[in-house]
Design an enzyme around this catalytic site. Structure first.
Site, PDB file in Angstrom:
ATOM      1  N   GLU A 299      45.631  39.634  43.543  1.00 59.31           N
ATOM      2  CA  GLU A 299      46.867  39.178  44.553  1.00 59.31           C
ATOM      3  C   GLU A 299      45.888  40.455  45.519  1.00 59.31           C
ATOM      4  O   GLU A 299      47.022  41.004  46.551  1.00 59.31           O
ATOM      5  CB  GLU A 299      47.812  40.148  44.548  1.00 59.31           C
ATOM      6  CG  GLU A 299      48.995  39.399  43.369  1.00 59.31           C
ATOM      7  CD  GLU A 299      50.538  40.029  42.993  1.00 59.31           C
ATOM      8  OE1 GLU A 299      50.925  40.976  44.422  1.00 59.31           O
ATOM      9  OE2 GLU A 299      51.211  39.545  42.535  1.00 59.31           O
TER      10      GLU A 299
ATOM     11  N   HIS B  56      51.495  47.851  40.631  1.00 57.69           N
ATOM     12  CA  HIS B  56      50.847  47.559  39.139  1.00 57.69           C
ATOM     13  C   HIS B  56      50.014  48.733  38.916  1.00 57.69           C
ATOM     14  O   HIS B  56      49.446  49.205  40.744  1.00 57.69           O
ATOM     15  CB  HIS B  56      50.376  46.374  38.710  1.00 57.69           C
ATOM     16  CG  HIS B  56      51.201  45.080  38.899  1.00 57.69           C
ATOM     17  ND1 HIS B  56      51.217  44.697  37.971  1.00 57.69           N
ATOM     18  CD2 HIS B  56      51.882  44.393  39.594  1.00 57.69           C
ATOM     19  CE1 HIS B  56      52.268  43.667  38.164  1.00 57.69           C
ATOM     20  NE2 HIS B  56      52.412  43.595  38.869  1.00 57.69           N
TER      21      HIS B  56
END
Lengths: 414, 414
Positions: B49, B280
């Site tokens: 990402e 995360h």
């Protein structure tokens, strides 16, 4: 090394040109292909352009006895058209779809819809053959690259080079799991084209036509020839003998050697018949696989300075494609912005009219709404094109960078 | 085996959540990630990402000193978001884009536009490290699978399973070229999910969390935790401790063994800071690679009868997806046919009016043309959807068939 156990591998490769409703005498030809394959009993059959799953199923039923193992690779809207029939068990398959494959709006060429791919299937030569003590693993791959529609002004060259590069990378990364690699397919490139030199140089694959001890077939091994009744002769005008674009390539990876003993092509018609299998000629190779004492190592076919030149040449072409893709992305983006402006202008006019700023009806309603729909259509289309060319730019950039990395690695080798 | 030369490999994996304009405090976090990586000096950094190439370039400049080798994988419209930083030379890269990745019309989820992929890069541990006599080759792969938006009614499960299967096949086919395989990424699956069991079982990859001698971090190794300030807590309601969806997996292929000595995760904030790296948690593994006398062979992690059950379970889910895709293809096709009929009807009405069959003007012009445009729009959209779902059906069918083949192979093994 003589007297060592060997395995003879007979490979058949054909672009079948079996497009439902479009290809001439398709059913008759597919039947003929099936009959020939059953009679001749090859070890490995690599077919392309079997677009109809029905044709594949028919072939599978017909060939079940002599080729008990087969696989049809599905991809894209229409399919990849690739399938493999084998006398040896197929252990595993993998399909790699090229990241670039023409343009969806080039409907007349249709490559985009096919999801052109390389299909890999791993087989193990059966011990039941009794000729080879240790059983070589080979992934026979079937593949097809983007067609060439105009050699002089080939807009698809960068895409085909990206495909050739991806194919080469795919083979490099997957071939270590094999003892022998066999690749058959319609590569849509002439033998001296940069894409073929890149593929051969970067993978170490050998061209069965160039290596064959015996050859029988069309002059220069051509696979698109003028005396095939399905050939569009105007396309072959600059090449009176025909062109060679279908290949069987191979290499030994670990402690094996491979030699091509014989290469054959059909010559405008199927053997003993008056119609051809397809608009392409079939290519049939007899390979001799021999175990040798020590591992061969992963050699590059081309001397490295030459290979560096080939990679540089390919990279230049990809760069040309990249600049063109950037221009198209820009044009599509500009078009989308203009359409959006027009829509906003119309919205402002409507709001103005509603607020009573304009006297009466400034435009006839019909033309006004037609214009709005047109602007909306252009906006959607141009946005779609912009996104598509953005992807194209990314993939071309990625390939160019990979090639740069490869060049650096080649230059740094001792 | 003690006293043999060994190599310690410290791996860092993080889903960076760095979407331009959308991710909160992106620039600050990317800078923080860069500072930490520079300070900690890992051997291998696998990031997901990183959607903005600008962020990658900034990281590359900052990390040039301690991670001289890096690669950014480009794909899709937005990109794959994958990149690798390495202390060891990257010899080669390969990007495999999953054939299915959500739906283009699910704009709010956006997975389709990302071109989710697995990026493979081959590295050679440097002899300069002096700890390992023979240099192991390892392809560290970074990957991301389709996100799960609703666990109870997960419409993307079949797509994620196709991706898990393709990832497993990709690893099986490419890992032979390596001595050690390291896979890091956000797999968007819980440890007990069928996709993870399939991936682990079919490739023989080991889960660093389960194998680690020492562990330090969030309870159960969770990587989406409630005390991360960017977590949307409503999503974690059924899982008060959090969930584990980011993994480091590894295996030794040839004559090496790998052990996970330590696994760490961050715990809601970056070490010593008050903001996290991302939504995360980062996963950090210390692997010990050791050369052993004989080749380990390619073992499957799971006992084969269990593996057959896992493949069967996955195949059932893919079958469910296949039936749904067929229904959607049918609905889209029917809608296209209806729109086409409406257009033809309108054309007939116009022709009738022109031929003077109808008296006067049967419809007001404006509504008539609006209706025609609407029908045209529906026709185009429905045709596009039909083509898309045709592709989806093909890929699901292909995966189901591959799984069937795998099951046969598992059952036939002695």
């Amino acid at each position: 090394m003589e007297g060592e156990p060997t395995l003879q591998l007979r490979v058949f490769d054909l672009n079948c040109w079996a497009i439902r409703y479009l290809s001439k005498r398709r059913q008759e030809r597919v039947q003929l292909i099936g009959d020939t394959l059953r009679r001749e009993g090859f070890d490995l059959v690599l077919l392309q352009e079997v677009w109809s799953e029905r044709d594949y199923s028919d072939l599978k039923v017909k060939l079940g006895g002599c080729y008990p193992f087969s696989h049809y690779f599905r991809s894209g809207v229409i399919g990849s058209g690739l399938c493999v029939f084998s006398r040896f068990p197929i252990l595993d398959t993998l399909l790699y779809q090229y990241s670039l494959n023409g343009y969806p709006y080039m409907l007349q060429h249709g490559d985009w819809f096919c999801g052109k791919s390389v299909g890999l299937s791993r087989s193990r030569a059966s011990a039941g053959m009794g000729v080879l003590a240790s059983r070589p693993l080979f992934p026979p791959s079937s593949c097809q690259l983007h067609a060439e529609y105009c050699r002089e002004k080939d807009a698809y060259l960068p895409h085909r080079l990206v495909q050739a590069w991806e194919l080469a990378q795919f083979i490099r990364h997957t071939s270590k799991a094999a003892d022998v690699v066999v690749l058959g397919g319609d590569l849509n490139m002439h033998p001296e084209d940069v894409g073929i030199r890149l593929l051969r140089g970067w993978t170490g694959l050998r061209d069965a036509f160039a290596e064959a001890t015996r050859f029988e077939g069309c002059e220069d091994g051509c696979t698109l020839v003028p005396n095939n009744c399905f050939t569009v002769n105007s396309e072959l005008l600059p090449f009176p003998l025909g062109i060679r674009i279908d290949y069987i390539l191979y290499k030994a990876v670990s402690s094996f050697t491979v030699k091509c003993e014989e290469l054959k092509t059909t010559t405008g018609t199927a053997p003993g018949m008056d119609i051809p299998f397809s608009d392409h000629e079939a290519v049939m190779a007899t390979l001799r696989i021999r175990r040798q004492g020590q591992a061969a190592g992963d050699t590059l076919a081309t001397a490295e300075p030459t290979l560096a030149d080939v990679v540089t040449e390919a990279r230049t072409e990809v760069g040309v494609g990249l600049r063109a893709a950037r221009r198209q992305r820009y044009s599509a983006g500009r078009m989308a912005v203009l359409a959006l402006l027009l829509l906003l202008l119309q919205a402002a006019a409507v709001l103005g009219a509603l607020a009573g700023l304009a006297a009466g009806q400034p435009f006839p309603k019909l033309s006004f709404s037609l214009l709005a729909f047109l602007a909306l259509g252009v906006l959607l289309l141009a946005t779609g094109l912009h996104l598509f060319h953005t992807m194209e730019v990314k993939m071309l950039q990625g390939t160019e960078e990979q090639m740069r990395m490869a060049l650096r690695a080649l230059q740094e080798r001792p």
